[in-house]
Design a protein around this motif. Sequence first.
Motif, short mmCIF file in Angstrom:
data_model
loop_
_atom_site.label_atom_id
_atom_site.label_comp_id
_atom_site.label_asym_id
_atom_site.label_seq_id
_atom_site.Cartn_x
_atom_site.Cartn_y
_atom_site.Cartn_z
N ALA A 282 0.86 -1.18 0.00
CA ALA A 282 0.00 0.00 0.00
C ALA A 282 0.90 1.23 0.00
CB ALA A 282 -0.93 0.00 1.21
N LYS A 283 0.33 2.35 -0.40
CA LYS A 283 1.12 3.58 -0.45
C LYS A 283 0.52 4.60 0.51
CE LYS A 283 2.95 4.87 -4.33
NZ LYS A 283 3.21 5.41 -5.70
N SER A 284 1.39 5.26 1.26
CA SER A 284 0.93 6.28 2.20
C SER A 284 0.50 7.53 1.43
CB SER A 284 2.04 6.63 3.20
OG SER A 284 3.00 7.50 2.61
N ASN A 285 -0.20 8.43 2.12
CA ASN A 285 -0.65 9.67 1.47
C ASN A 285 0.52 10.50 0.98
OD1 ASN A 285 -3.36 9.07 1.88
ND2 ASN A 285 -3.42 10.11 3.87
N GLN A 286 1.67 10.38 1.66
CA GLN A 286 2.84 11.14 1.26
C GLN A 286 3.76 10.37 0.32
OE1 GLN A 286 4.80 12.93 4.65
NE2 GLN A 286 2.88 13.65 5.54
N GLY A 287 3.29 9.21 -0.16
CA GLY A 287 4.00 8.52 -1.23
C GLY A 287 4.97 7.44 -0.83
N VAL A 288 5.02 7.03 0.43
CA VAL A 288 5.90 5.93 0.83
C VAL A 288 5.22 4.61 0.50
CG1 VAL A 288 7.15 4.83 2.72
CG2 VAL A 288 6.86 7.32 2.70
N HIS A 289 5.89 3.78 -0.28
CA HIS A 289 5.35 2.49 -0.69
C HIS A 289 5.74 1.46 0.37
CE1 HIS A 289 4.02 0.26 -4.57
NE2 HIS A 289 3.54 -0.33 -3.49
N VAL A 290 4.75 0.93 1.09
CA VAL A 290 4.99 -0.02 2.18
C VAL A 290 4.61 -1.43 1.72
CG1 VAL A 290 4.50 -0.63 4.58
CG2 VAL A 290 4.52 1.78 3.87
N TYR A 291 5.53 -2.38 1.89
CA TYR A 291 5.30 -3.78 1.55
C TYR A 291 5.23 -4.61 2.83
CZ TYR A 291 6.66 -2.67 -3.28
OH TYR A 291 6.73 -2.14 -4.53
N THR A 292 4.40 -5.65 2.79
CA THR A 292 4.45 -6.70 3.81
C THR A 292 4.75 -8.02 3.11
OG1 THR A 292 2.04 -6.99 3.68
CG2 THR A 292 2.90 -5.59 5.45
N VAL A 293 5.64 -8.81 3.72
CA VAL A 293 6.04 -10.12 3.18
C VAL A 293 5.95 -11.09 4.35
CG1 VAL A 293 7.85 -11.40 1.99
CG2 VAL A 293 7.59 -8.95 1.56
N TYR A 294 4.99 -12.03 4.27
CA TYR A 294 4.73 -12.87 5.44
C TYR A 294 4.12 -14.20 5.02
CZ TYR A 294 -0.18 -11.60 4.84
OH TYR A 294 -1.46 -11.44 4.33
N ILE A 295 4.01 -15.12 6.00
CA ILE A 295 3.40 -16.43 5.77
C ILE A 295 1.94 -16.37 6.22
CG2 ILE A 295 3.47 -18.88 6.38
CD1 ILE A 295 6.47 -18.59 6.84
N PRO A 296 0.97 -16.56 5.32
CA PRO A 296 -0.46 -16.46 5.68
C PRO A 296 -0.98 -17.77 6.26
CG PRO A 296 -0.24 -16.84 3.33
CD PRO A 296 1.17 -16.79 3.88
N GLU A 297 -0.56 -18.09 7.46
CA GLU A 297 -0.85 -19.42 7.99
C GLU A 297 -2.29 -19.59 8.46
OE1 GLU A 297 0.77 -18.72 12.55
OE2 GLU A 297 2.00 -19.81 11.13
N SER A 298 -3.03 -18.50 8.63
CA SER A 298 -4.44 -18.59 9.03
C SER A 298 -5.16 -17.33 8.61
CB SER A 298 -4.56 -18.78 10.55
OG SER A 298 -4.14 -17.60 11.23
N ASP A 299 -6.49 -17.39 8.64
CA ASP A 299 -7.29 -16.21 8.28
C ASP A 299 -7.03 -15.06 9.24
OD1 ASP A 299 -8.38 -17.51 6.12
OD2 ASP A 299 -10.21 -18.13 7.18
N SER A 300 -6.86 -15.37 10.54
CA SER A 300 -6.63 -14.31 11.52
C SER A 300 -5.28 -13.63 11.28
CB SER A 300 -6.70 -14.86 12.95
OG SER A 300 -5.69 -15.83 13.16
N VAL A 301 -4.28 -14.43 10.90
CA VAL A 301 -2.97 -13.86 10.59
C VAL A 301 -3.08 -12.93 9.40
CG1 VAL A 301 -0.67 -14.40 9.70
CG2 VAL A 301 -1.58 -15.68 11.64
N LYS A 302 -3.77 -13.36 8.34
CA LYS A 302 -3.94 -12.53 7.15
C LYS A 302 -4.67 -11.24 7.49
CE LYS A 302 -5.68 -15.94 4.63
NZ LYS A 302 -6.26 -16.66 3.47
N THR A 303 -5.71 -11.34 8.32
CA THR A 303 -6.46 -10.14 8.71
C THR A 303 -5.59 -9.17 9.49
OG1 THR A 303 -8.54 -11.37 8.77
CG2 THR A 303 -8.46 -9.30 9.99
N ASN A 304 -4.81 -9.69 10.43
CA ASN A 304 -3.93 -8.84 11.22
C ASN A 304 -2.89 -8.14 10.35
OD1 ASN A 304 -5.25 -9.52 13.55
ND2 ASN A 304 -3.72 -10.97 14.28
N TRP A 305 -2.29 -8.87 9.42
CA TRP A 305 -1.28 -8.26 8.57
C TRP A 305 -1.90 -7.22 7.63
CZ3 TRP A 305 4.09 -8.56 7.99
CH2 TRP A 305 4.74 -9.38 8.93
N LYS A 306 -3.12 -7.45 7.17
CA LYS A 306 -3.78 -6.48 6.31
C LYS A 306 -4.06 -5.19 7.08
CE LYS A 306 -5.55 -5.56 2.24
NZ LYS A 306 -4.73 -5.61 1.00
N THR A 307 -4.56 -5.34 8.29
CA THR A 307 -4.82 -4.17 9.13
C THR A 307 -3.52 -3.44 9.46
OG1 THR A 307 -6.75 -5.27 10.09
CG2 THR A 307 -5.87 -3.36 11.27
#
Length: 623
Positions: A282-307
């Motif tokens: 995702a990109k911040s309002n000021q233009g910083v491109h933020v990446y997450t790289v992780y193991i989606p081992e469960s739906d709760s993990v995926k939800t937490n990382w998305k948030t």
Amino acid sequence: MNLKYLYTLIVGLFVFQTATAQRKGYWQQTVDYKMNIDVNEKTYQYDGNMQLKYSNNSGQSLKKVYFHLYFNAFQPGSMMDNRLANIADPDKRMTTNLGTKDKPKYQSRIATLTAKQIGYQKIKSLTMNGNNTNFKVDGTILEVTLPNEIEDGETAIFEMNWEAQVPEQIRRSGRNSKEGVALSMAQWYPKMAHFDEFGWHLDEYIGREFIAPFGDFDITININKNYILGASGVLQNPTEVKGYVGKPRIKAKDNKVQWHYVAKNIHDFVWAADPKFVVDSAKSNQGVHVYTVYIPESDSVKTNWKTALGLATEFFDFNSKTFGAYPWPNYTIIQGGDGGMEYGTATLVTGGRNLKSLVGVIFHEAAHSWYQHLFGINETVDEWFDEGFTSYVEELAMQNLFEKRGAIEANPSIEAYRAYYKLALSGKEEPASLLADYYNTNYAYSNEAYNKGQVLAVQLGYIIGKDNLDKTFLEFYKQWKFKHPTPNDFKRIAENISGINLKWYFNLFINTTRKIDYAIKTVTDKEIILQNKSDFAMPIDLLVTYEDGTKELFYIPLREMRGEKPSENFKIYEGIKRTTLEDWNWTQPSYEINLTKKPAKVIIDPSLRLADIESNDNIWEKK
């Protein structure tokens, strides 16, 4: 204008700006790395080739240079192994408990590593400007005797070939983490040691943190085509690797693909790899491109990382406004390691956390993009300056962004104060100026670095005023980004902005274990007598509520300050008259305040920013 000339001019101006500072005579070395590594994911070994441009700006010639070989610490008998066997409270992540919960008996995990599990970095060849060097390995330090001196103003070209084995994941770096990440590649390359006005920094790696010169990194990683990577810098070929575009045109050779990264003006490079990784961004309002790289081992993990990803973009905008603009184009949050650790434009964090814990560790490590990676603080010497100020930044962000508390009251770091009080009364406190490696306990180190350092920052605002503290942070950014400041550089800026002398404060709070302890000794209808029960003098804010319901804030400067803080606009002081009294001398144990009205209640420091170890005698109320 010729575009090549324009580019050269811009780069030259950038280098000039980042190599000079307000402190007269300041200089710093620079390094540029170009590395190509070939990974055997089955044996956890890799071959590396490095070209290193090293610029000497020190004003003297260099007969030797040094590199850190951090993987060598993960061998039985290393100093890190020794430390784990002998410190009173070893890091539980790095040990095995052979006893019971009530009677633990810890054994270093390094001590039991086999030849196929240890880490190492073996130098096969090393030249300077095409000529062979003489080198020897001493623990985690590579000492290099040069074929000829590197003169002041000269840039030398080093060529190195080495082979390495990735150790079992024990501290920060390694293979097969507890969360199942295959490769957490921190401290993975021979890193040029830091040389500055204090000389060479040649700390053996025993588990603490780092210092290194700024430079550019051009890294190519050859690895099995099934792996997905997260790393420092900007990925140059996203369409040729997995995870970063929908249907990449993977160019595999011998079942391997190349991952090519470039990073500008950082001082450490990290990467991690696993076939199970997924990538989000995702990109911040000021233009910083933020990446997450992780193991989606469960739906709760995926939800937490998305948030957490959304909150991370907000963090960079919030922090850029409060502490100075984030200067790099991107930041990558990678699951790996053994907790959380900061690197240039990236971090490794453990991912199987609840949402608050995940966001907290991301905010903390991302805050290190300022206090350590934008300001190259020497973490081996001034750990409190690095971790304490980062913890202050993290706390502000958590309260504003995660807890949505809006305006922060006077003391945002009250939990750090409580932890510091516990340390100060434990008998285990050591001076915060102690070299990070040398604390007798991990308990003392952690609380000195993370909590007492945070207290120092907040209490500095109590001394010079919160507005002046905020201005100090921004001016510090302006003067010291991409450089290696010392705590004295921060102190001098705070003094210049506030007009207050701070020598006494930094000296006593950092170089000693003296404690602050004030009390309301007596109160009558006509006077208040305050007492300094300690050997640490401070200015005093004293709030008096009179019997008629009116309030008055008495401000008592300390003579050592040679100045006064301005009035502060906290809610607790709204509509209250402030009266400035005569200085309180540090040689004077008590202080008298004459009253014109009868008091009903008296409070020392209602803002709770004065780090007074015994607060029970800081409030008086008429019965």
